[in-house]
Design a protein around this motif. Structure first.
Motif, short mmCIF file in Angstrom:
data_model
loop_
_atom_site.label_atom_id
_atom_site.label_comp_id
_atom_site.label_asym_id
_atom_site.label_seq_id
_atom_site.Cartn_x
_atom_site.Cartn_y
_atom_site.Cartn_z
N PRO A 159 63.30 35.98 101.79
CA PRO A 159 62.79 34.92 100.90
C PRO A 159 61.45 34.33 101.34
N GLU A 160 61.28 34.09 102.64
CA GLU A 160 60.02 33.51 103.11
C GLU A 160 58.87 34.50 102.94
N GLY A 161 59.11 35.76 103.22
CA GLY A 161 58.08 36.78 103.06
C GLY A 161 57.69 36.97 101.60
N ILE A 162 58.68 36.91 100.72
CA ILE A 162 58.39 37.02 99.28
C ILE A 162 57.57 35.83 98.82
N ALA A 163 57.94 34.62 99.27
CA ALA A 163 57.19 33.43 98.89
C ALA A 163 55.74 33.54 99.38
N GLU A 164 55.53 34.03 100.58
CA GLU A 164 54.19 34.23 101.10
C GLU A 164 53.44 35.28 100.28
N TYR A 165 54.11 36.35 99.92
CA TYR A 165 53.50 37.39 99.08
C TYR A 165 53.05 36.81 97.74
N HIS A 166 53.91 35.99 97.13
CA HIS A 166 53.55 35.34 95.87
C HIS A 166 52.27 34.51 96.05
N ARG A 167 52.21 33.75 97.15
CA ARG A 167 51.04 32.89 97.38
C ARG A 167 49.78 33.70 97.63
N THR A 168 49.89 34.77 98.40
CA THR A 168 48.69 35.50 98.82
C THR A 168 48.31 36.66 97.91
N ARG A 169 49.28 37.27 97.23
CA ARG A 169 48.99 38.47 96.44
C ARG A 169 49.23 38.31 94.95
N ASN A 170 49.94 37.27 94.54
CA ASN A 170 50.25 37.07 93.13
C ASN A 170 49.67 35.77 92.59
N GLY A 171 48.69 35.20 93.26
CA GLY A 171 48.12 33.92 92.85
C GLY A 171 47.22 34.01 91.64
N VAL A 172 46.44 35.09 91.55
CA VAL A 172 45.53 35.25 90.42
C VAL A 172 45.53 36.70 89.97
N SER A 173 45.22 36.90 88.70
CA SER A 173 45.14 38.24 88.13
C SER A 173 43.82 38.89 88.53
N ILE A 174 43.66 40.15 88.19
CA ILE A 174 42.41 40.85 88.49
C ILE A 174 41.23 40.25 87.73
N ASP A 175 41.50 39.50 86.67
CA ASP A 175 40.45 38.83 85.91
C ASP A 175 40.30 37.36 86.29
N GLY A 176 41.01 36.93 87.34
CA GLY A 176 40.87 35.56 87.82
C GLY A 176 41.73 34.54 87.08
N LEU A 177 42.70 34.98 86.30
CA LEU A 177 43.61 34.05 85.61
C LEU A 177 44.72 33.63 86.55
N ALA A 178 45.21 32.42 86.37
CA ALA A 178 46.30 31.90 87.21
C ALA A 178 47.54 32.76 87.07
N GLY A 179 48.13 33.10 88.20
CA GLY A 179 49.36 33.89 88.21
C GLY A 179 50.54 33.07 88.65
N TYR A 180 51.08 33.42 89.79
CA TYR A 180 52.27 32.73 90.28
C TYR A 180 51.91 31.44 90.94
#
Length: 180
Positions: A159-180
């Motif tokens: 769970p902690e690793g997934i939360a970190e992944y969301h923060r670091t890799r799922n924060g914005v789209s390739i076009d800079g739109l807000a993600g997770y």
């Protein structure tokens, strides 16, 4: 010949449930933005909720385009192809929403899906157009099985690793739109 339907009836719902994978397409509003097309699968992760409503369990992945596009404009199409049996393609056009763990709406739907590690959200679609087409050009393929890679990867991260992944890799789209 292509047909449109009033909604997803029991027969179409059963056909959808029998397909081992589906595809999701979204796009940003910006004309120079990237259209996204994602394959989805894993048994039990897609549900027909009603004649004009569907949902799927969105697992953590390398991109966040679907979520970002839906949050920006909601436009989506979900496509199923018959890779075995009679040829058929079904498209569900509509407006999608992103439900995240902790949301009441997420919790109300969570029991419809298997308890998989790495859940990011549940995507719901209010379907405004249901259509099918021939699928004559879709190849016949056999299913060897499901890949266990994604659930194993998420389990190893925890769970902690997934939360970190969301923060670091799922924060914005390739076009800079807000993600997770």
């Amino acid at each position: 010949m292509a047909k449109t339907f009033d909604g997803i009836d029991d027969g179409l719902s059963a056909w959808i449930a029998a397909q081992p994978m589906f595809f999701v397409a979204t796009a940003p509003l910006a004309a120079d933005g990237h259209v996204n097309l994602s394959p989805k699968g894993l048994a039990g992760t897609f549900a027909v909720l009603g004649p004009r409503s569907v949902a799927w369990l969105d697992l953590t992945g390398s991109g966040i385009e679907t979520v970002a596009h839906l949050r920006e404009n909601g436009r989506i199409v979900v496509m199923f192809c018959a890779f075995s049996g009679p040829p058929r393609i079904v498209r569900l056009h509509g407006q999608g929403s992103v439900l995240v763990p902790g949301d009441d709406a997420f919790e109300a739907l969570a029991d419809r899906f298997p308890p998989l590690p790495g859940v990011r959200s549940i995507i719901t679609v209010d379907v405004d157009r249901v259509s099918d087409s021939c699928g004559f050009g879709v190849p016949l393929m056999s299913l060897d099985g499901e890949r266990a890679d994604l659930p194993k990867w998420a389990q190893r991260k925890g769970p902690e690793g997934i939360a970190e992944y969301h923060r670091t890799r799922n924060g914005v789209s390739i076009d800079g739109l807000a993600g997770y």
